[in-house]
Scaffold this active site. Sequence first.
Site, PDB file in Angstrom:
ATOM      1  CG  ASN A 160      -0.344  -0.153   2.522  1.00 19.87           C
ATOM      2  OD1 ASN A 160       0.625  -0.900   2.666  1.00 19.87           O
ATOM      3  ND2 ASN A 160      -0.840   0.535   3.515  1.00 19.87           N
ATOM      4  CE  LYS A 175       9.235  -9.802  -0.382  1.00 13.54           C
ATOM      5  NZ  LYS A 175       7.925  -9.493  -1.020  1.00 13.54           N
ATOM      6  N   PRO A 176      10.306  -5.467  -1.363  1.00 10.98           N
ATOM      7  CG  PRO A 176      10.308  -4.249  -3.366  1.00 10.98           C
ATOM      8  CD  PRO A 176      11.188  -5.103  -2.486  1.00 10.98           C
ATOM      9  N   GLY A 184       3.285  -5.648   7.182  1.00 11.56           N
ATOM     10  CA  GLY A 184       2.300  -6.326   6.336  1.00 11.56           C
ATOM     11  C   GLY A 184       1.181  -6.895   7.184  1.00 11.56           C
ATOM     12  CB  SER A 185      -1.329  -9.440   6.360  1.00 13.72           C
ATOM     13  OG  SER A 185      -0.415 -10.438   5.951  1.00 13.72           O
ATOM     14  CD  GLU A 231       6.043  -1.448  13.266  1.00 11.33           C
ATOM     15  OE1 GLU A 231       4.876  -1.169  13.607  1.00 11.33           O
ATOM     16  OE2 GLU A 231       7.020  -1.222  13.984  1.00 11.33           O
ATOM     17  CG  LEU A 232       2.260  -7.561  12.309  1.00 12.73           C
ATOM     18  CD1 LEU A 232       2.042  -8.842  13.096  1.00 12.73           C
ATOM     19  CD2 LEU A 232       3.006  -7.846  11.008  1.00 12.73           C
ATOM     20  CB  CYS A 283      -1.319   0.146   8.804  1.00  4.53           C
ATOM     21  SG  CYS A 283      -0.278   1.576   9.163  1.00  4.53           S
ATOM     22  CD  GLU A 310      -5.800  -4.673   8.168  1.00  8.37           C
ATOM     23  OE1 GLU A 310      -5.222  -5.714   7.806  1.00  8.37           O
ATOM     24  OE2 GLU A 310      -5.199  -3.627   8.480  1.00  8.37           O
TER      25      GLU A 310
HETATM   26  P1  NAD Z   1       1.075  -8.872   2.986  1.00  6.70           P
HETATM   27  O1  NAD Z   1       1.251  -9.466   4.334  1.00  6.70           O
HETATM   28  O2  NAD Z   1       0.308  -9.625   1.980  1.00  6.70           O
HETATM   29  O3  NAD Z   1       2.517  -8.601   2.319  1.00  6.70           O
HETATM   30  C1  NAD Z   1       3.466  -7.759   2.930  1.00  6.70           C
HETATM   31  C2  NAD Z   1       4.864  -8.148   2.454  1.00  6.70           C
HETATM   32  O4  NAD Z   1       5.216  -9.405   3.019  1.00  6.70           O
HETATM   33  C3  NAD Z   1       4.987  -8.335   0.947  1.00  6.70           C
HETATM   34  O5  NAD Z   1       6.277  -7.923   0.565  1.00  6.70           O
HETATM   35  C4  NAD Z   1       4.813  -9.833   0.763  1.00  6.70           C
HETATM   36  O6  NAD Z   1       5.411 -10.300  -0.421  1.00  6.70           O
HETATM   37  C5  NAD Z   1       5.509 -10.351   2.004  1.00  6.70           C
HETATM   38  N1  NAD Z   1       4.997 -11.602   2.557  1.00  6.70           N
HETATM   39  C6  NAD Z   1       3.704 -11.994   2.648  1.00  6.70           C
HETATM   40  N2  NAD Z   1       3.629 -13.185   3.274  1.00  6.70           N
HETATM   41  C7  NAD Z   1       4.890 -13.523   3.605  1.00  6.70           C
HETATM   42  C8  NAD Z   1       5.467 -14.657   4.252  1.00  6.70           C
HETATM   43  N3  NAD Z   1       4.724 -15.678   4.695  1.00  6.70           N
HETATM   44  N4  NAD Z   1       6.813 -14.693   4.432  1.00  6.70           N
HETATM   45  C9  NAD Z   1       7.563 -13.654   3.996  1.00  6.70           C
HETATM   46  N5  NAD Z   1       7.094 -12.571   3.348  1.00  6.70           N
HETATM   47  C10 NAD Z   1       5.756 -12.514   3.154  1.00  6.70           C
HETATM   48  O7  NAD Z   1       0.464  -7.402   3.207  1.00  6.70           O
HETATM   49  P2  NAD Z   1       0.022  -6.334   2.111  1.00  6.70           P
HETATM   50  O8  NAD Z   1      -1.299  -6.703   1.545  1.00  6.70           O
HETATM   51  O9  NAD Z   1       1.131  -6.023   1.198  1.00  6.70           O
HETATM   52  O10 NAD Z   1      -0.176  -5.061   3.083  1.00  6.70           O
HETATM   53  C11 NAD Z   1      -1.361  -4.820   3.778  1.00  6.70           C
HETATM   54  C12 NAD Z   1      -1.233  -5.191   5.234  1.00  6.70           C
HETATM   55  O11 NAD Z   1      -0.132  -4.505   5.818  1.00  6.70           O
HETATM   56  C13 NAD Z   1      -2.442  -4.730   6.032  1.00  6.70           C
HETATM   57  O12 NAD Z   1      -2.761  -5.727   6.969  1.00  6.70           O
HETATM   58  C14 NAD Z   1      -1.964  -3.467   6.721  1.00  6.70           C
HETATM   59  O13 NAD Z   1      -2.669  -3.147   7.900  1.00  6.70           O
HETATM   60  C15 NAD Z   1      -0.531  -3.822   6.998  1.00  6.70           C
HETATM   61  N6  NAD Z   1       0.302  -2.628   7.184  1.00  6.70           N
HETATM   62  C16 NAD Z   1       0.741  -2.348   8.436  1.00  6.70           C
HETATM   63  C17 NAD Z   1       1.495  -1.198   8.659  1.00  6.70           C
HETATM   64  C18 NAD Z   1       1.965  -0.842  10.048  1.00  6.70           C
HETATM   65  O14 NAD Z   1       2.730   0.106  10.188  1.00  6.70           O
HETATM   66  N7  NAD Z   1       1.536  -1.545  11.084  1.00  6.70           N
HETATM   67  C19 NAD Z   1       1.811  -0.364   7.590  1.00  6.70           C
HETATM   68  C20 NAD Z   1       1.348  -0.689   6.320  1.00  6.70           C
HETATM   69  C21 NAD Z   1       0.586  -1.841   6.122  1.00  6.70           C
END
Ligand code: NAD
Length: 497
Positions: free
Chosen positions: A135, A158-159, A208-209, A230-231, A264, A364
Amino acid sequence: MERVSATSPISSAAGAGPEQGAGDVAAMVERARRAQPVWAALGTRERARLLRKMARALARDEEIVRAIIAETGKPRYEAEAIEVLYTCELTRFLTSRRGRRALRPERRRAGFFVTKELHVSYRPHGVVGVIGPANWPLLNNYADAVAPLLAGNAVVLKPSPLTSLASHRAVALWSAAGLPADVLQVARGGAATGEALARTADMVLFTGSTDGGRAIAQVAAERLIPAVLELGGKSPMIVLAGADLNAAVGAALWSGFANGGQVCIRTERVLVASEIADEFVRRLAGRMRSLRQGVASPADEDVDLGPSGTAANIARAERQIAEAVAQGARVVVGGERRVDLPEGFLAPTLLDGVTPEMAVAREETFAPVLPVLRVRDAEHAIALANSLPVGLSAIVFAGSRREGLRVAAHLQAGSVCVDDALVNYFCVEAPLGGWKGSGLGFRHGAECLRQFVRTETVVVDSPLLGWITRALVAPRIAFPYRAAMTRLFRRFMRWRY
Ligand code: NAD
């Protein structure tokens, strides 16, 4: 998962290429490991100077703005005045004297062995794997690398494969600015590449999630390496009876729909006092109808809301809306995909009559949907706000600063905004992180820098009093044990404690 196709004619092959596997990632980490000692040896001040140089380059780079717009479809304001500005502001603070102080070695006095000096120093972990979400291609990717880099680590970033252009552009700017090679690298790929990075780096920072964070936590636990996570969240906005309704409606609008609903700390549920709820919903619905949603032009501010995220996000939001309606909620605005726009746009949606059991009030959503739940009073709102297994952020409109602060003090969330929304993310001087399932550790604040260093304590005789240790203490406190010393320490304890 697929994202809405690029909306800008940017022609960058930077992110192109096959997904990188475990072998590629190991080779990158190895190169980073070789480059890191030289980077660390530059010292904090010099690294700060170079990172500020990078911020200056970012602030003047049209290509990075276009890369972000191309890969997300978000409005230029969000790409430039939020992502780039935030990255520069975070760099400014972390590299300032106040930020750098967290990395400075300290000398402390010992309270028990008073003739000793304690030297505490902070050393980088080595190579930090930074795994970023889709995002915010810059704000939660390169920007997340700034603290570990300032602390003396090398970073392999790793984006998300959905939005990797901005990270590649950041590395191009890094090289163009003459910053050392291999200290910042970008790995291409999805979850498997992320896992490979967590399996080889010396530390990992994952944004991420919550599910992704759990997977990373398992790898980190196996390897016993530090992980900052940071989830996701389900941040509540609380609006109590005495609140300034127009201000609260404005905050709900921006915090619910900024970045197309993919923030987030966004408002994921509004908890409104029953007596003002009808009026709140009426005014919010009115403001929502004036939101401009569509394909943003990179040169103009003709759109407020870009696409609504990944196909999976939209499908989840649609399921939550359908379930809520089946259980008695009412769609006040939106509720459906925009058929008049390209694929990937869910109309900004306001749901009234939502109850705590509904999925839209618990899971979420991460899409432009705002569920409104009615509450009796502040205590009811606090109980509902704290009832979920996540706790990232919250917003409180309570009618007075005093009541706002009182409610905030009872919330289980890493960061709370009183009488405002989202600005807490820009207050980079103070920590921001998740409670419960929203993560471990935090970003921002000088404190965040300490997460990216190991601590070493060296205990040494003080130059003036050291002779006392050597002549009187050392010979008596170790072998052979003597009853006289036990009696002495017994008397000491009874006197001191
Ligand atoms: P996502 O978890 O699908 O992916 C995030 C990143 O992790 C990507 O680079 C993905 O390729 C990688 N990834 C996913 N699963 C993985 C695994 N099992 N092992 C290693 N790497 C893995 O999340 P998204 O859809 O890209 O982002 C949205 C989520 O991120 C939402 O839940 C949001 O609330 C959260 N988020 C949190 C913050 C914060 O500061 N707390 C900030 C931004 C987004």
